[in-house]
Design an enzyme around this catalytic site. Structure first.
Site, PDB file in Angstrom:
ATOM      1  N   GLU A   1     -24.098  -0.622  16.725  1.00 19.69           N
ATOM      2  CA  GLU A   1     -23.940  -2.086  16.784  1.00 19.69           C
ATOM      3  C   GLU A   1     -22.599  -2.485  17.416  1.00 19.69           C
ATOM      4  OE1 GLU A   1     -24.064  -4.038  12.949  1.00 19.69           O
ATOM      5  OE2 GLU A   1     -24.078  -6.036  13.824  1.00 19.69           O
TER       6      GLU A   1
ATOM      7  N   LYS B   1     -28.194  -2.149  18.205  1.00 19.58           N
ATOM      8  CA  LYS B   1     -28.176  -3.480  17.561  1.00 19.58           C
ATOM      9  C   LYS B   1     -27.161  -4.347  18.296  1.00 19.58           C
ATOM     10  CE  LYS B   1     -27.449  -5.746  13.083  1.00 19.58           C
ATOM     11  NZ  LYS B   1     -27.751  -5.690  11.645  1.00 19.58           N
TER      12      LYS B   1
ATOM     13  N   SER C   1     -28.073 -11.511  14.306  1.00 18.06           N
ATOM     14  CA  SER C   1     -28.177 -12.963  14.537  1.00 18.06           C
ATOM     15  C   SER C   1     -26.808 -13.593  14.792  1.00 18.06           C
ATOM     16  CB  SER C   1     -28.910 -13.664  13.393  1.00 18.06           C
ATOM     17  OG  SER C   1     -28.290 -13.456  12.153  1.00 18.06           O
TER      18      SER C   1
ATOM     19  N   ARG D   1     -27.906 -12.944   8.182  1.00 18.12           N
ATOM     20  CA  ARG D   1     -27.916 -14.363   7.829  1.00 18.12           C
ATOM     21  C   ARG D   1     -29.214 -15.073   8.215  1.00 18.12           C
ATOM     22  NH1 ARG D   1     -22.151 -15.119  10.557  1.00 18.12           N
ATOM     23  NH2 ARG D   1     -22.926 -13.228  11.554  1.00 18.12           N
TER      24      ARG D   1
HETATM   25  C1  5MM Z   1     -25.002  -8.178   6.625  1.00 19.83           C
HETATM   26  O1  5MM Z   1     -23.758  -8.358   7.256  1.00 19.83           O
HETATM   27  C2  5MM Z   1     -23.142  -7.210   7.843  1.00 19.83           C
HETATM   28  C3  5MM Z   1     -21.661  -7.310   7.737  1.00 19.83           C
HETATM   29  O2  5MM Z   1     -21.283  -7.118   6.445  1.00 19.83           O
HETATM   30  P1  5MM Z   1     -19.692  -6.931   6.118  1.00 19.83           P
HETATM   31  O3  5MM Z   1     -18.932  -7.877   6.980  1.00 19.83           O
HETATM   32  O4  5MM Z   1     -19.669  -7.293   4.678  1.00 19.83           O
HETATM   33  O5  5MM Z   1     -19.377  -5.512   6.392  1.00 19.83           O
HETATM   34  C4  5MM Z   1     -23.324  -7.183   9.347  1.00 19.83           C
HETATM   35  O6  5MM Z   1     -22.894  -5.965   9.906  1.00 19.83           O
HETATM   36  C5  5MM Z   1     -24.726  -7.388   9.733  1.00 19.83           C
HETATM   37  O7  5MM Z   1     -25.469  -6.234   9.493  1.00 19.83           O
HETATM   38  C6  5MM Z   1     -24.857  -7.738  11.190  1.00 19.83           C
HETATM   39  O8  5MM Z   1     -23.756  -8.426  11.710  1.00 19.83           O
HETATM   40  C7  5MM Z   1     -26.071  -8.605  11.356  1.00 19.83           C
HETATM   41  O9  5MM Z   1     -25.951  -9.706  10.483  1.00 19.83           O
HETATM   42  P2  5MM Z   1     -26.109 -11.158  11.084  1.00 19.83           P
HETATM   43  O10 5MM Z   1     -25.819 -12.069   9.941  1.00 19.83           O
HETATM   44  O11 5MM Z   1     -25.137 -11.253  12.226  1.00 19.83           O
HETATM   45  O12 5MM Z   1     -27.556 -11.198  11.546  1.00 19.83           O
END
Ligand code: 5MM
Length: 332
Positions: free
Chosen positions: A177, A219, A261, A293
């Site tokens: 990612e 990702k 997202s 989110r």
């Molecule tokens: C679920 O949020 C993850 C980040 O958590 P921490 O900041 O607590 O480590 C994050 O890596 C997430 O998997 C991705 O950014 C995708 O989440 P979004 O909200 O961007 O779809």
């Protein structure tokens, strides 16, 4: 050992995507603060339980990313079955966030590098024994006046590639990612240039570290206008530019691409994914979602610490919408 490509396919194929429920405790606490719920281990367990046990979620979700605390927890209402066992029985692949977070990059201002490589082999072996079959590592790239620097792109890409190689050695599919953040005022064109470079350098490093491309999932962020950009690009433009960038940089051997997202509204995240899959039904990779989110926002707010049923209903609706978007057949 099951073939990594098969696992990657189960996570991203057949119209399924990934639920990112790997918020670290500080992030989860922020989310709970916004709805007035105490961030205790019990409440975090209850919230993750309502997502994981939502009836029929396995029709839309192929994998769930958990945090270290969650992968050791169990269902709260179905005889305390460990989450890993519960998901595996439903045919959903259990996954684990293994990075240790984005820290300041020494020698550079306002840039981050993700840490967590020391001792990673041992941690991966433990997670494999616990039943995880994939892992996730997130690199953070911020667009600013003088950033990102080449040093930031390269340090993050190198760490992602070292992590991915270690995962595959341990029998886990790595989710790679490299997130270009939406924060700021930059245009979609600027986002294209930065995402293009981040993906190019990431794949150079993955190839140098002998990572099997078919045994991984990418990702990425979508190519999109910044949150505070004066001009918001249309759904069609986001879809066109994102596909152009992916086709230019992601080798066809990669099994799945599952978007984050990143702060888009839940509706936008679905519409953008739908437009891409509607535009081209002959892509070399599964093109799906790995949203945090955008899958959880409605559910978290309607839960409010009490209303489990409504929260599950909202989560399932978002999961279904995004599953339809994987085939380009979502409509409002
Ligand atoms: C679920 O949020 C993850 C980040 O958590 P921490 O900041 O607590 O480590 C994050 O890596 C997430 O998997 C991705 O950014 C995708 O989440 P979004 O909200 O961007 O779809």
């Amino acid at each position: 050992m099951t073939n990594l490509k098969d696992i990657a396919f189960r996570m991203t194929g057949s119209g399924k995507g990934i639920l990112a429920a790997d918020e670290s405790t500080p992030t989860c606490t922020n989310r709970f603060n916004s709805i007035g719920v105490d961030s205790t281990p019990e409440n975090r367990n209850e919230y993750r339980d309502l997502l994981i046990t939502a009836n029929g979620m396995e029709k839309y979700i192929g994998g769930v990313i958990m945090f270290d605390e969650t992968i050791r927890q169990s269902t709260t209402c179905e005889n305390k079955i460990p989450f890993v066992e519960y998901l595996t029985k439903k045919g959903v692949v259990p996954g684990i966030k293994v990075d240790k977070g984005a820290k300041n990059l020494a020698g550079f201002e306002n840039e981050k590098v993700t840490e967590g490589l020391d001792g990673l082999r041992e941690r991966l072996n433990e997670y494999y024994e616990l039943g995880a079959r994939f892992a996730k590592w997130r690199a953070v790239i911020r667009i600013g006046d003088n950033t990102p620097s080449l040093g930031c792109y390269e340090a993050n890409a190198h760490a992602l590639a070292r992590y991915a190689a270690l995962c595959q050695e341990s029998g886990l599919v790595p989710i790679v990612e490299p997130e270009v953040l939406m924060n700021g005022t930059h245009t979609i064109d600027k986002c294209y240039d930065v995402t293009d470079k981040a993906l190019k350098i990431t794949f150079e490093q993955l190839i140098k570290q002998n990572v099997s491309l078919e045994g991984m999932v990418l990702k990425p962020n979508m190519v999109i206008s910044a949150l505070d950009c004066a001009e918001k690009a249309s759904v069609e433009k986001v879809a066109d530019m994102t596909l152009k960038c992916l086709k230019a940089n992601v080798p066809s051997e990669v099994t799945g691409i599952a978007f984050l997202s990143g702060g888009q509204s839940s509706d936008d995240a679905t519409k953008h994914l739908n437009a891409m899959n509607a535009q081209d039904d002959n892509l070399p990779w599964n093109l799906t979602f790995s949203y945090g989110r955008a899958l959880q926002h409605d559910a978290l707010n309607s839960w409010g610490g009490k209303n489990r049923q409504e929260a599950q209903k909202r989560f399932l609706q978002r999961a279904k919408n995004n599953s339809l978007a994987c085939s380009g057949v979502f409509s409002n």
